[in-house]
Each structure stands twice: as structure tokens, then as C-alpha cells.
Design an enzyme around this catalytic site. Structure first.
Site: not given
Length: 155
Positions: A55, A57, A85, A88
Site C-alpha cells: 500500500h 502508506e 486501512c 496501514c
């Protein structure tokens, strides 16, 4: 030396998101700022890296930790175009990030105020301030347009 403003830093995250979308990943972008400089930046790379943890992040945090030479990122702000999410948000807590700023809320998977609030859970070993909604309409529109294009039969 001036601090990077939230609106400006979110613009950098949006640029990362656009690059990710062009590369075939969901257009989410993140930048990590320490004072007046970007120390980590990335867009989603799950498709490109065939990595479910890539992801924006997570990739940006990895870059920031490498740049700063420490996993403790307490003097940083992470800017991301979509509310993090649970994975993260957990990484933000684990990295002791100083502050989170996000664009669009994520009512289906958001863990920083929408479904959960991991960044402000006193049961965890770190809490961090969260600033939601910076350039939210622009961030949401980027995602909506990308998914709409994916659903078109001519795509």
C-alpha cells in the site's frame, strides 16, 4: 526553512496517486514529511510488486525509515489520499508517526475514524493526531474516476 503546508503536501500525495493509477494500481498516494522535506513518497504498488502489503502508506514509511535511518518516525507527518486501512493504521502506530493527514474517508475499510480509530486507541502503545478531509473531494474524485474507467466496457 519552512514547514510544508497540509494542502501542498496532499498535492504531492495526489501526484503519487496519479502515477499509481497510470501504472495500473488503485490510485492512492502517500508522502512522509519531516519538517520541510519529503523523506518518503509512494503510490500503491500492489499490482506492480505482486505484494498485498505494498500500500502507498507502507511503501512511503519504508522509504522514510531508510532515509532517516530509524524506524521511529515520531517527527514526521504522513499524508495520504485515502484514509488508511487497518494494516496501514497499525503501521503508523508501530512506526510512532507523529501525525496523519488524509484526504478521502473510506467508509468500507477506513481505520482512522470511519470503521475503526486505531490512531486514537489508548489501549495501543502510541496515539497520533489525525487530520481528515484535506483536499477530500479531489482525492475521492481521482478514485471514483479511476474505478469508473475500469468498469467501462471499452477499457
Amino acid at each position: 526553512m519552512r514547514a510544508v503546508e497540509d494542502h501542498e503536501a496532499m498535492g504531492l500525495a495526489l501526484a503519487e496517486a496519479r502515477r499509481a493509477g497510470t501504472a495500473g494500481d488503485v490510485p492512492v498516494g502517500a508522502v512522509v514529511v519531516a519538517g520541510d522535506r519529503v523523506v518518503g513518497a509512494a503510490g500503491n504498488q500492489r499490482e506492480a510488486a505482486a505484494d498485498p502489503t505494498a500500500h502507498a502508506e507502507i511503501v512511503a514509511l519504508r522509504g522514510a525509515a531508510a532515509e532517516l535511518g530509524t524506524w521511529r518516525l515520531s517527527e514526521t507527518t504522513l499524508y495520504v489520499t485515502l484514509e488508511p486501512c487497518p494494516m496501514c493504521a497499525g503501521a503508523l502506530v508501530a512506526a510512532r508517526v507523529g501525525r496523519l493527514v488524509f484526504g478521502a474517508a473510506d467508509p468500507k475499510a477506513g481505520a482512522c475514524g470511519s470503521l475503526y480509530n486505531l490512531c486514537a486507541d489508548p489501549r495501543l502503545n502510541h496515539e497520533l493526531p489525525v487530520v481528515p478531509g484535506v483536499r477530500a473531494a479531489e482525492c475521492a474524485e481521482l478514485l471514483q474516476d479511476w474505478f469508473a474507467a475500469k468498469r467501462r466496457p471499452d477499457s
